[in-house]
Design a protein around this motif. Structure first.
Motif, PDB file in Angstrom:
ATOM      1  N   SER A   1      49.246  63.770  79.460  1.00 45.49           N
ATOM      2  CA  SER A   1      48.497  63.321  78.286  1.00 45.49           C
ATOM      3  C   SER A   1      49.498  62.818  77.259  1.00 45.49           C
ATOM      4  O   SER A   1      50.685  63.141  77.335  1.00 45.49           O
ATOM      5  CB  SER A   1      47.642  64.449  77.691  1.00 45.49           C
ATOM      6  OG  SER A   1      48.462  65.465  77.168  1.00 45.49           O
ATOM      7  N   LEU A   2      49.013  62.014  76.321  1.00 43.66           N
ATOM      8  CA  LEU A   2      49.857  61.475  75.254  1.00 43.66           C
ATOM      9  C   LEU A   2      49.133  61.651  73.924  1.00 43.66           C
ATOM     10  O   LEU A   2      47.913  61.841  73.891  1.00 43.66           O
ATOM     11  CB  LEU A   2      50.175  59.997  75.518  1.00 43.66           C
ATOM     12  CG  LEU A   2      51.130  59.727  76.681  1.00 43.66           C
ATOM     13  CD1 LEU A   2      51.223  58.240  76.974  1.00 43.66           C
ATOM     14  CD2 LEU A   2      52.510  60.301  76.394  1.00 43.66           C
ATOM     15  N   PRO A   3      49.865  61.558  72.812  1.00 39.00           N
ATOM     16  CA  PRO A   3      49.241  61.738  71.508  1.00 39.00           C
ATOM     17  C   PRO A   3      48.027  60.827  71.312  1.00 39.00           C
ATOM     18  O   PRO A   3      48.059  59.652  71.695  1.00 39.00           O
ATOM     19  CB  PRO A   3      50.354  61.366  70.523  1.00 39.00           C
ATOM     20  CG  PRO A   3      51.610  61.678  71.272  1.00 39.00           C
ATOM     21  CD  PRO A   3      51.310  61.324  72.700  1.00 39.00           C
ATOM     22  N   LEU A   4      46.987  61.399  70.741  1.00 37.34           N
ATOM     23  CA  LEU A   4      45.746  60.686  70.406  1.00 37.34           C
ATOM     24  C   LEU A   4      45.043  60.092  71.625  1.00 37.34           C
ATOM     25  O   LEU A   4      44.178  59.241  71.486  1.00 37.34           O
ATOM     26  CB  LEU A   4      46.007  59.594  69.356  1.00 37.34           C
ATOM     27  CG  LEU A   4      46.709  60.039  68.071  1.00 37.34           C
ATOM     28  CD1 LEU A   4      46.981  58.848  67.171  1.00 37.34           C
ATOM     29  CD2 LEU A   4      45.917  61.115  67.354  1.00 37.34           C
ATOM     30  N   GLY A   5      45.442  60.513  72.826  1.00 34.36           N
ATOM     31  CA  GLY A   5      44.826  59.981  74.043  1.00 34.36           C
ATOM     32  C   GLY A   5      45.350  58.617  74.448  1.00 34.36           C
ATOM     33  O   GLY A   5      44.747  57.943  75.283  1.00 34.36           O
ATOM     34  N   ALA A   6      46.491  58.202  73.880  1.00 32.96           N
ATOM     35  CA  ALA A   6      47.066  56.888  74.176  1.00 32.96           C
ATOM     36  C   ALA A   6      47.351  56.731  75.661  1.00 32.96           C
ATOM     37  O   ALA A   6      47.701  57.686  76.351  1.00 32.96           O
ATOM     38  CB  ALA A   6      48.347  56.676  73.382  1.00 32.96           C
ATOM     39  N   ALA A   7      47.225  55.499  76.147  1.00 35.53           N
ATOM     40  CA  ALA A   7      47.510  55.184  77.544  1.00 35.53           C
ATOM     41  C   ALA A   7      49.013  55.139  77.815  1.00 35.53           C
ATOM     42  O   ALA A   7      49.469  55.481  78.910  1.00 35.53           O
ATOM     43  CB  ALA A   7      46.862  53.864  77.937  1.00 35.53           C
ATOM     44  N   VAL A   8      49.785  54.701  76.804  1.00 33.41           N
ATOM     45  CA  VAL A   8      51.223  54.502  76.962  1.00 33.41           C
ATOM     46  C   VAL A   8      51.903  54.824  75.634  1.00 33.41           C
ATOM     47  O   VAL A   8      51.309  54.647  74.567  1.00 33.41           O
ATOM     48  CB  VAL A   8      51.547  53.034  77.354  1.00 33.41           C
ATOM     49  CG1 VAL A   8      53.046  52.829  77.561  1.00 33.41           C
ATOM     50  CG2 VAL A   8      50.782  52.607  78.596  1.00 33.41           C
ATOM     51  N   GLU A   9      53.150  55.262  75.707  1.00 28.47           N
ATOM     52  CA  GLU A   9      54.000  55.427  74.531  1.00 28.47           C
ATOM     53  C   GLU A   9      55.390  54.948  74.929  1.00 28.47           C
ATOM     54  O   GLU A   9      55.852  55.232  76.033  1.00 28.47           O
ATOM     55  CB  GLU A   9      54.056  56.888  74.091  1.00 28.47           C
ATOM     56  CG  GLU A   9      54.912  57.137  72.876  1.00 28.47           C
ATOM     57  CD  GLU A   9      54.882  58.589  72.398  1.00 28.47           C
ATOM     58  OE1 GLU A   9      55.656  58.904  71.464  1.00 28.47           O
ATOM     59  OE2 GLU A   9      54.115  59.402  72.953  1.00 28.47           O
ATOM     60  N   VAL A  10      56.053  54.210  74.033  1.00 33.68           N
ATOM     61  CA  VAL A  10      57.393  53.685  74.334  1.00 33.68           C
ATOM     62  C   VAL A  10      58.314  53.933  73.142  1.00 33.68           C
ATOM     63  O   VAL A  10      57.929  53.676  71.992  1.00 33.68           O
ATOM     64  CB  VAL A  10      57.361  52.171  74.653  1.00 33.68           C
ATOM     65  CG1 VAL A  10      58.766  51.652  74.973  1.00 33.68           C
ATOM     66  CG2 VAL A  10      56.414  51.873  75.825  1.00 33.68           C
ATOM     67  N   ASP A  11      59.517  54.439  73.416  1.00 30.32           N
ATOM     68  CA  ASP A  11      60.539  54.578  72.382  1.00 30.32           C
ATOM     69  C   ASP A  11      61.714  53.678  72.725  1.00 30.32           C
ATOM     70  O   ASP A  11      61.750  53.086  73.821  1.00 30.32           O
ATOM     71  CB  ASP A  11      60.952  56.034  72.176  1.00 30.32           C
ATOM     72  CG  ASP A  11      61.695  56.647  73.353  1.00 30.32           C
ATOM     73  OD1 ASP A  11      61.923  55.974  74.385  1.00 30.32           O
ATOM     74  OD2 ASP A  11      62.054  57.830  73.259  1.00 30.32           O
ATOM     75  N   ALA A  12      62.670  53.555  71.804  1.00 24.10           N
ATOM     76  CA  ALA A  12      63.768  52.606  72.023  1.00 24.10           C
ATOM     77  C   ALA A  12      65.057  53.036  71.346  1.00 24.10           C
ATOM     78  O   ALA A  12      65.033  53.702  70.306  1.00 24.10           O
ATOM     79  CB  ALA A  12      63.366  51.231  71.503  1.00 24.10           C
ATOM     80  N   VAL A  13      66.160  52.610  71.948  1.00 22.77           N
ATOM     81  CA  VAL A  13      67.484  52.686  71.344  1.00 22.77           C
ATOM     82  C   VAL A  13      67.993  51.254  71.258  1.00 22.77           C
ATOM     83  O   VAL A  13      68.026  50.544  72.269  1.00 22.77           O
ATOM     84  CB  VAL A  13      68.466  53.563  72.165  1.00 22.77           C
ATOM     85  CG1 VAL A  13      69.843  53.564  71.523  1.00 22.77           C
ATOM     86  CG2 VAL A  13      67.911  54.972  72.325  1.00 22.77           C
ATOM     87  N   ILE A  14      68.345  50.837  70.048  1.00 23.24           N
ATOM     88  CA  ILE A  14      68.718  49.447  69.779  1.00 23.24           C
ATOM     89  C   ILE A  14      70.111  49.407  69.152  1.00 23.24           C
ATOM     90  O   ILE A  14      70.370  50.117  68.165  1.00 23.24           O
ATOM     91  CB  ILE A  14      67.715  48.794  68.789  1.00 23.24           C
ATOM     92  CG1 ILE A  14      66.266  48.996  69.231  1.00 23.24           C
ATOM     93  CG2 ILE A  14      68.053  47.338  68.545  1.00 23.24           C
ATOM     94  CD1 ILE A  14      65.848  48.245  70.449  1.00 23.24           C
ATOM     95  N   ALA A  15      71.018  48.596  69.699  1.00 20.96           N
ATOM     96  CA  ALA A  15      72.335  48.396  69.085  1.00 20.96           C
ATOM     97  C   ALA A  15      72.194  47.327  68.004  1.00 20.96           C
ATOM     98  O   ALA A  15      71.547  46.292  68.212  1.00 20.96           O
ATOM     99  CB  ALA A  15      73.341  47.953  70.131  1.00 20.96           C
ATOM    100  N   LEU A  16      72.814  47.596  66.865  1.00 20.86           N
ATOM    101  CA  LEU A  16      72.731  46.689  65.709  1.00 20.86           C
ATOM    102  C   LEU A  16      74.089  46.068  65.416  1.00 20.86           C
ATOM    103  O   LEU A  16      75.125  46.729  65.528  1.00 20.86           O
ATOM    104  CB  LEU A  16      72.242  47.451  64.467  1.00 20.86           C
ATOM    105  CG  LEU A  16      70.901  48.166  64.600  1.00 20.86           C
ATOM    106  CD1 LEU A  16      70.631  48.992  63.356  1.00 20.86           C
ATOM    107  CD2 LEU A  16      69.785  47.164  64.837  1.00 20.86           C
ATOM    108  N   ALA A  17      74.078  44.824  65.002  1.00 22.52           N
ATOM    109  CA  ALA A  17      75.276  44.147  64.545  1.00 22.52           C
ATOM    110  C   ALA A  17      75.574  44.595  63.120  1.00 22.52           C
ATOM    111  O   ALA A  17      74.673  44.994  62.383  1.00 22.52           O
ATOM    112  CB  ALA A  17      75.090  42.636  64.595  1.00 22.52           C
ATOM    113  N   ASP A  18      76.831  44.541  62.735  1.00 25.29           N
ATOM    114  CA  ASP A  18      77.213  44.905  61.357  1.00 25.29           C
ATOM    115  C   ASP A  18      76.636  43.970  60.326  1.00 25.29           C
ATOM    116  O   ASP A  18      76.397  42.855  60.482  1.00 25.29           O
ATOM    117  CB  ASP A  18      78.738  44.928  61.227  1.00 25.29           C
ATOM    118  CG  ASP A  18      79.330  46.068  62.061  1.00 25.29           C
ATOM    119  OD1 ASP A  18      78.657  47.086  62.218  1.00 25.29           O
ATOM    120  OD2 ASP A  18      80.475  45.907  62.513  1.00 25.29           O
TER     121      ASP A  18
END
Length: 151
Positions: free
Chosen positions: A134-151
């Protein structure tokens, strides 16, 4: 070309960044990285709910994952770092699915393909795609991310 210009070229309009549903922040920027909390799939303002392998078809799951990806971009924009994205490092996709559903990677492609569309080669990333009972609020999908940032 800016990311905003690329989104316009692709005819992509970002949703309003969703507020957290619990005690966390949507984005933490630290040491050249943006860590984006798990985002839920809002399509036209409505949460995509359900379970893959039960009441949600594969194509709908992929669309939900894409919506999560759009919300990740919206959160980056709200945090003021969208134009600083240097590389999408990793996505984590959680798929609300039945025990016998095994196409989590295909569902996650909805978000992965979006990152490639928007960022080109800088959108290629490592990834996990896992089943969740199960996922929060009954959501079908959840996605998180790690993003590299330029200065």
């Amino acid at each position: 070309m800016t990311i905003e210009n690329r989104l316009t070229e692709l005819n992509i309009t970002l949703p309003e960044a969703a507020a957290p549903v619990a005690s966390y922040v949507p984005v933490v920027v630290q040491n050249g990285f943006a860590y984006v909390s798990g985002q839920l799939p809002f399509i036209d303002g409505v949460l995509a709910k359900g379970r893959l392998g039960d009441d949600v078809e594969l194509a709908e799951g992929m669309e939900a994952a894409r919506a999560c990806g759009l919300m990740i971009l919206a959160q980056l924009k709200t945090a003021g770092v969208l134009e600083k994205v240097e590389r999408v490092v990793k996505l984590g996709a959680f798929v609300n699915s039945t025990p016998d559903f095994t196409d989590q990677p295909k569902v996650a492609n909805g978000a992965s393909d979006l990152m490639l569309e928007v960022f080109g080669d800088a959108g290629r990333h490592a990834r996990a795609a896992v089943s969740a009972p199960s996922l929060p609020l009954g959501a079908a999908v959840e996605v998180d991310a790690v993003i590299a940032l330029a200065d």
